[in-house]
Design a protein around this motif. Structure first.
Motif, PDB file in Angstrom:
ATOM      1  N   ARG A 164       0.710  -1.196  -0.001  1.00 28.52           N
ATOM      2  CA  ARG A 164      -0.099  -0.021   0.144  1.00 28.52           C
ATOM      3  C   ARG A 164       0.954   1.363  -0.083  1.00 28.52           C
ATOM      4  O   ARG A 164       0.579   2.034  -0.654  1.00 28.52           O
ATOM      5  N   ALA A 165       1.861   1.411   1.080  1.00 28.69           N
ATOM      6  CA  ALA A 165       2.568   2.264   0.904  1.00 28.69           C
ATOM      7  C   ALA A 165       3.574   2.713  -0.422  1.00 28.69           C
ATOM      8  O   ALA A 165       3.689   3.675  -1.011  1.00 28.69           O
ATOM      9  N   GLY A 166       4.115   1.468  -1.066  1.00 27.90           N
ATOM     10  CA  GLY A 166       4.692   1.545  -2.093  1.00 27.90           C
ATOM     11  C   GLY A 166       3.946   2.130  -3.198  1.00 27.90           C
ATOM     12  O   GLY A 166       4.223   3.074  -4.123  1.00 27.90           O
ATOM     13  N   ALA A 167       2.693   1.763  -3.346  1.00 28.72           N
ATOM     14  CA  ALA A 167       1.572   1.855  -4.334  1.00 28.72           C
ATOM     15  C   ALA A 167       1.169   3.550  -4.234  1.00 28.72           C
ATOM     16  O   ALA A 167       1.153   4.405  -5.421  1.00 28.72           O
ATOM     17  N   HIS A 168       1.240   3.908  -2.948  1.00 30.76           N
ATOM     18  CA  HIS A 168       0.743   5.393  -2.975  1.00 30.76           C
ATOM     19  C   HIS A 168       2.021   6.266  -3.197  1.00 30.76           C
ATOM     20  O   HIS A 168       1.906   7.270  -3.584  1.00 30.76           O
ATOM     21  N   ALA A 169       3.318   5.790  -2.789  1.00 22.17           N
ATOM     22  CA  ALA A 169       4.411   6.473  -3.334  1.00 22.17           C
ATOM     23  C   ALA A 169       4.572   6.697  -4.899  1.00 22.17           C
ATOM     24  O   ALA A 169       5.122   7.865  -5.275  1.00 22.17           O
ATOM     25  N   MET A 170       4.254   5.459  -5.621  1.00 18.90           N
ATOM     26  CA  MET A 170       4.376   5.624  -6.951  1.00 18.90           C
ATOM     27  C   MET A 170       3.445   6.644  -7.441  1.00 18.90           C
ATOM     28  O   MET A 170       3.713   7.219  -8.423  1.00 18.90           O
ATOM     29  N   LEU A 171       2.358   6.849  -6.913  1.00 18.92           N
ATOM     30  CA  LEU A 171       1.194   7.509  -7.328  1.00 18.92           C
ATOM     31  C   LEU A 171       1.321   9.165  -7.082  1.00 18.92           C
ATOM     32  O   LEU A 171       1.264   9.943  -7.932  1.00 18.92           O
ATOM     33  N   ASP A 172       2.204   9.269  -6.001  1.00 22.74           N
ATOM     34  CA  ASP A 172       2.652  10.869  -5.558  1.00 22.74           C
ATOM     35  C   ASP A 172       3.641  10.880  -6.566  1.00 22.74           C
ATOM     36  O   ASP A 172       3.845  12.391  -7.035  1.00 22.74           O
ATOM     37  N   ARG A 173       4.577  10.300  -7.021  1.00 26.68           N
ATOM     38  CA  ARG A 173       5.678  10.410  -7.944  1.00 26.68           C
ATOM     39  C   ARG A 173       4.935  10.797  -9.357  1.00 26.68           C
ATOM     40  O   ARG A 173       5.536  11.828 -10.171  1.00 26.68           O
ATOM     41  N   LEU A 174       4.178   9.767  -9.846  1.00 24.53           N
ATOM     42  CA  LEU A 174       3.857   9.858 -11.203  1.00 24.53           C
ATOM     43  C   LEU A 174       2.597  10.525 -11.459  1.00 24.53           C
ATOM     44  O   LEU A 174       2.012  11.004 -12.519  1.00 24.53           O
ATOM     45  N   PRO A 176      -1.923  10.742 -10.220  1.00 22.69           N
ATOM     46  CA  PRO A 176      -2.920   9.943 -10.191  1.00 22.69           C
ATOM     47  C   PRO A 176      -3.678  10.162 -11.865  1.00 22.69           C
ATOM     48  O   PRO A 176      -4.461   9.238 -12.183  1.00 22.69           O
ATOM     49  N   LYS A 177      -3.148  11.279 -12.484  1.00 20.17           N
ATOM     50  CA  LYS A 177      -3.938  11.412 -13.611  1.00 20.17           C
ATOM     51  C   LYS A 177      -2.783  11.203 -14.747  1.00 20.17           C
ATOM     52  O   LYS A 177      -1.888  11.240 -14.672  1.00 20.17           O
ATOM     53  N   GLN A 178      -3.513  10.878 -15.822  1.00 22.66           N
ATOM     54  CA  GLN A 178      -2.672  10.222 -17.126  1.00 22.66           C
ATOM     55  C   GLN A 178      -1.667   9.256 -16.864  1.00 22.66           C
ATOM     56  O   GLN A 178      -0.482   9.193 -17.139  1.00 22.66           O
ATOM     57  N   LEU A 179      -2.232   8.508 -16.227  1.00 25.03           N
ATOM     58  CA  LEU A 179      -1.563   7.312 -15.484  1.00 25.03           C
ATOM     59  C   LEU A 179      -2.269   5.941 -15.608  1.00 25.03           C
ATOM     60  O   LEU A 179      -3.488   5.715 -15.014  1.00 25.03           O
ATOM     61  N   ILE A 180      -1.748   4.934 -15.919  1.00 25.68           N
ATOM     62  CA  ILE A 180      -2.323   3.500 -15.940  1.00 25.68           C
ATOM     63  C   ILE A 180      -1.513   2.986 -14.956  1.00 25.68           C
ATOM     64  O   ILE A 180      -0.230   2.609 -14.975  1.00 25.68           O
ATOM     65  N   ALA A 181      -1.930   2.915 -13.687  1.00 23.09           N
ATOM     66  CA  ALA A 181      -1.061   2.303 -12.791  1.00 23.09           C
ATOM     67  C   ALA A 181      -0.925   0.674 -13.024  1.00 23.09           C
ATOM     68  O   ALA A 181      -1.627  -0.041 -13.086  1.00 23.09           O
ATOM     69  N   ASN A 182       0.411   0.411 -13.090  1.00 24.49           N
ATOM     70  CA  ASN A 182       0.737  -1.134 -13.523  1.00 24.49           C
ATOM     71  C   ASN A 182       2.150  -1.383 -12.959  1.00 24.49           C
ATOM     72  O   ASN A 182       2.657  -0.658 -12.116  1.00 24.49           O
ATOM     73  N   LEU A 183       2.525  -2.757 -13.361  1.00 27.22           N
ATOM     74  CA  LEU A 183       3.852  -2.870 -12.896  1.00 27.22           C
ATOM     75  C   LEU A 183       5.037  -2.678 -13.820  1.00 27.22           C
ATOM     76  O   LEU A 183       4.790  -2.120 -15.053  1.00 27.22           O
ATOM     77  N   CYS A 184       6.193  -2.720 -13.260  1.00 22.41           N
ATOM     78  CA  CYS A 184       7.421  -2.179 -14.282  1.00 22.41           C
ATOM     79  C   CYS A 184       7.857  -3.450 -15.036  1.00 22.41           C
ATOM     80  O   CYS A 184       8.724  -3.501 -16.005  1.00 22.41           O
ATOM     81  N   ARG A 194      -2.828 -12.104  -2.323  1.00 21.79           N
ATOM     82  CA  ARG A 194      -3.468 -11.091  -1.141  1.00 21.79           C
ATOM     83  C   ARG A 194      -2.698  -9.716  -1.453  1.00 21.79           C
ATOM     84  O   ARG A 194      -3.226  -8.767  -1.360  1.00 21.79           O
ATOM     85  N   LEU A 195      -1.335  -9.896  -1.913  1.00 17.86           N
ATOM     86  CA  LEU A 195      -0.623  -8.597  -2.315  1.00 17.86           C
ATOM     87  C   LEU A 195      -0.906  -8.072  -3.543  1.00 17.86           C
ATOM     88  O   LEU A 195      -1.093  -6.820  -3.569  1.00 17.86           O
ATOM     89  N   VAL A 196      -1.256  -8.852  -4.385  1.00 16.74           N
ATOM     90  CA  VAL A 196      -1.767  -8.286  -5.769  1.00 16.74           C
ATOM     91  C   VAL A 196      -3.121  -7.791  -5.508  1.00 16.74           C
ATOM     92  O   VAL A 196      -3.352  -6.383  -5.940  1.00 16.74           O
ATOM     93  N   SER A 197      -3.955  -8.123  -4.561  1.00 15.82           N
ATOM     94  CA  SER A 197      -5.253  -7.410  -4.197  1.00 15.82           C
ATOM     95  C   SER A 197      -5.049  -6.208  -3.314  1.00 15.82           C
ATOM     96  O   SER A 197      -5.616  -5.110  -3.487  1.00 15.82           O
ATOM     97  N   ALA A 198      -3.786  -6.197  -2.542  1.00 15.00           N
ATOM     98  CA  ALA A 198      -3.627  -4.852  -1.766  1.00 15.00           C
ATOM     99  C   ALA A 198      -3.014  -3.665  -2.719  1.00 15.00           C
ATOM    100  O   ALA A 198      -3.434  -2.699  -2.443  1.00 15.00           O
ATOM    101  N   VAL A 200      -4.117  -3.490  -5.970  1.00 13.03           N
ATOM    102  CA  VAL A 200      -5.255  -2.893  -6.557  1.00 13.03           C
ATOM    103  C   VAL A 200      -6.029  -1.995  -5.800  1.00 13.03           C
ATOM    104  O   VAL A 200      -6.581  -0.915  -6.180  1.00 13.03           O
ATOM    105  N   ASP A 201      -6.263  -2.440  -4.435  1.00 11.34           N
ATOM    106  CA  ASP A 201      -7.035  -1.684  -3.396  1.00 11.34           C
ATOM    107  C   ASP A 201      -6.348  -0.388  -3.133  1.00 11.34           C
ATOM    108  O   ASP A 201      -6.887   0.798  -3.191  1.00 11.34           O
ATOM    109  N   ALA A 202      -5.033  -0.258  -3.244  1.00 11.09           N
ATOM    110  CA  ALA A 202      -4.335   0.827  -2.698  1.00 11.09           C
ATOM    111  C   ALA A 202      -4.283   1.912  -3.918  1.00 11.09           C
ATOM    112  O   ALA A 202      -4.401   3.186  -3.700  1.00 11.09           O
ATOM    113  N   VAL A 203      -4.477   1.359  -5.185  1.00 10.89           N
ATOM    114  CA  VAL A 203      -4.786   2.288  -6.403  1.00 10.89           C
ATOM    115  C   VAL A 203      -6.014   2.835  -6.239  1.00 10.89           C
ATOM    116  O   VAL A 203      -6.247   4.332  -6.497  1.00 10.89           O
TER     117      VAL A 203
END
Length: 208
Positions: A164-174, A176-184, A194-198, A200-203
């Motif tokens: 959750r913290a990592g996903a929110h940090a990614m969204l802080d840096r990139l 939330p707009k003009q972004l498809i949240a995905n993996l690298c 469970r972590l995959v679900s976490a 998706v939920d964090a996004v």
């Protein structure tokens, strides 16, 4: 949307002459150097095949197309500019002419230095990998729709809280707009559901 994809000409060429991500990694560059004329003819033919293949997928119902340069890591920047980029530009140009309503995505894996040129070529979505820092991506690619770039290893070794913290940090840096949240990178099959679900939920619950 239904997303279709094809490997880019350099990636297909690289596999055809005997390279892989594990061994014979020098074979693609060796062929370019030692058999330049034949390599050019092959790359040109592969480009035509990729364009026709992607176009047929649109005719079969695809609503978005991705060009996947999976072996961008195994070509030098000068060779990429000479032997890979022109074909990726041609793919974008011809597909836009045939299917102007269909967005184009591109993923130059291991060759993120080419993203500004691919943006200029007309690709609508630029996919990020770990080779470009997230905090630099927005500045380097103004106005672009980006895709990425969460580390999938965190979905194996992390915790719901760290994901959750990592996903929110990614969204802080990139952003939330003009972004498809995905993996690298793609999923390996070792991820904890469970972590995959976490992730998706964090996004979904991210707030500015």
């Amino acid at each position: 949307p239904a997303i279709a994809f094809a490997a880019a000409p350099w990636t297909l060429f690289y596999y055809m002459v005997g390279g892989s991500s594990k061994k014979n990694q020098q074979e693609g560059e060796r062929w370019l150097a030692e058999h330049e004329e034949a390599s050019t003819r092959l790359l040109d033919s592969l480009c035509t095949v990729v364009i026709e293949y992607l176009s047929l997928q649109v005719e079969s119902g695809a609503q978005m197309l991705q060009v996947f340069e999976a072996m961008g890591e195994f070509i030098t920047p000068p060779s990429f500019e000479k032997h890979a980029l022109p074909y990726m530009e041609r793919i974008a140009r011809e597909l836009q002419e045939r299917h102007p309503e269909v967005p184009l995505m591109v993923f130059p894996r291991g060759a993120s230095y080419a993203l500004p040129q691919l943006q200029a070529a007309g690709y609508d979505v630029l996919t990020l990998d770990a080779s470009i820092p997230q905090e630099e991506a927005r500045a380097l690619l103004p106005g672009a729709c980006l895709q990425g770039s969460f580390d999938p290893a965190e979905l194996v070794t992390g915790t719901p809280g760290s994901v959750r913290a990592g996903a929110h940090a990614m969204l802080d840096r990139l952003g939330p707009k003009q972004l498809i949240a995905n993996l690298c990178e793609g999923l390996s099959g070792k991820e904890d559901p469970r972590l995959v679900s976490a992730f998706v939920d964090a996004v979904h619950d991210y707030k500015l």
